[in-house]
Design an enzyme around this catalytic site. Sequence first.
Site, PDB file in Angstrom:
ATOM      1  N   ARG A 105       0.859  -1.179   0.000  1.00  0.00           N
ATOM      2  CA  ARG A 105       0.000   0.000   0.000  1.00  0.00           C
ATOM      3  C   ARG A 105       0.898   1.233   0.000  1.00  0.00           C
ATOM      4  NH1 ARG A 105      -2.069  -3.523   3.957  1.00  0.00           N
ATOM      5  NH2 ARG A 105      -4.144  -4.369   3.463  1.00  0.00           N
ATOM      6  N   LYS A 145      -2.162  -2.754   7.993  1.00  0.00           N
ATOM      7  CA  LYS A 145      -3.371  -2.327   8.681  1.00  0.00           C
ATOM      8  C   LYS A 145      -3.548  -3.108   9.980  1.00  0.00           C
ATOM      9  CE  LYS A 145      -6.196  -0.684   4.796  1.00  0.00           C
ATOM     10  NZ  LYS A 145      -7.476  -0.867   4.078  1.00  0.00           N
ATOM     11  N   HIS A 200      -2.683   2.652  -6.008  1.00  0.00           N
ATOM     12  CA  HIS A 200      -3.510   1.458  -5.814  1.00  0.00           C
ATOM     13  C   HIS A 200      -3.640   0.651  -7.101  1.00  0.00           C
ATOM     14  CE1 HIS A 200      -5.453  -0.271  -2.403  1.00  0.00           C
ATOM     15  NE2 HIS A 200      -6.526  -0.583  -3.087  1.00  0.00           N
ATOM     16  N   ARG A 225      -0.775  -1.618  -7.136  1.00  0.00           N
ATOM     17  CA  ARG A 225      -1.027  -2.740  -6.228  1.00  0.00           C
ATOM     18  C   ARG A 225      -1.926  -3.771  -6.907  1.00  0.00           C
ATOM     19  NH1 ARG A 225      -1.331  -4.237  -0.646  1.00  0.00           N
ATOM     20  NH2 ARG A 225      -3.407  -4.823   0.081  1.00  0.00           N
ATOM     21  N   HIS A 252      -3.878  -8.980   3.393  1.00  0.00           N
ATOM     22  CA  HIS A 252      -5.319  -9.010   3.606  1.00  0.00           C
ATOM     23  C   HIS A 252      -5.642  -9.869   4.822  1.00  0.00           C
ATOM     24  CE1 HIS A 252      -6.220  -8.046  -0.901  1.00  0.00           C
ATOM     25  NE2 HIS A 252      -5.971  -6.964  -0.186  1.00  0.00           N
ATOM     26  N   TYR A 288      -9.759 -10.733  -7.087  1.00  0.00           N
ATOM     27  CA  TYR A 288      -8.839 -10.939  -8.206  1.00  0.00           C
ATOM     28  C   TYR A 288      -9.076 -12.257  -8.938  1.00  0.00           C
ATOM     29  CZ  TYR A 288      -6.301  -7.116  -6.037  1.00  0.00           C
ATOM     30  OH  TYR A 288      -5.961  -5.902  -5.499  1.00  0.00           O
TER      31      TYR A 288
END
Length: 307
Positions: A142, A166, A234, A237, A260, A269
Amino acid sequence: MLAAERAAAPATLAAYTADLTDCETALLQQGETLGTASAEGLRAWVSDMSASGAARRTIARRISCIRQYFLFLLRDGRRADNPAAQLDAPSPQRSLPGFLTEAEVVALIEAGLPPPGAKPAERRRFILGRAALELLYATGLRISEMLALRRDSFRENTRMLLIRGKGGRERLVPLSEPARIAIQALLQEDKTRPGPWLFSGRSPEKPLTRQGFDKILAELGGRAGVPPDRLSPHVLRHSFATHMLAHGADLRTLQTLLGHADISTTQIYTHVQADRLRDIVQTHHPLGQPQSRSEDSATAATDEKNL
């Protein structure tokens, strides 16, 4: 609670604050507050959002925030009920992420070569841009994770990066050789600049801002012929993830690399895998090609005639 227990980023805290404020503003018009909100008041707030034309994703996000807020009040003993328990959130439309072709990514990275005779500031901008592009495309980081990297994360023989993503979750990502070389070139260019950041801005003591990187990216995109509306950190990414799957990576590996928390986030994806599976079936199944049926029919007819 979000900051202390979930290690939420400042941007996440700001988003929750904005959603709570929006809800409270609507409740005040009905004579209620967040503390005294009723189920009817919250349903009226959701109805007003829908009538105002708010996007389904926005409505779903705000309802999720309010649900968590009242669940927190319930568990903390601040309320005896949860008025948001029965709120119906629309399922957000999940659009396929935009991504660049492999040729476009190569052109973008090559655009980071400093032009002959470039002034020192311009030369550094191109070297920084190339290092950032190599790193983003090689790791799928990110933009916030990349800009938070420190110089001491890199040594001449660095092959893996420890990334804090995150929620404070940490993961290891491999560093490709082209990315490592590009980063070493940036470190060499910045050897006389003080400061701890790998990607520093005009002030060596401060990291490059998101807006500052966007300007560099737009400049390199112009040189590479990539339209601005198709270019963002992004998108790089997404390009990393899409190209990894196209070349045989599995979803679990990709989930780890992207950081994730849930595999369902990575499953967006799978459109790449679907295309690849369809191509495999059409290529290798005996009846996958239209001509195969006609050829088989002709062969069968010939065999029947011979019999």
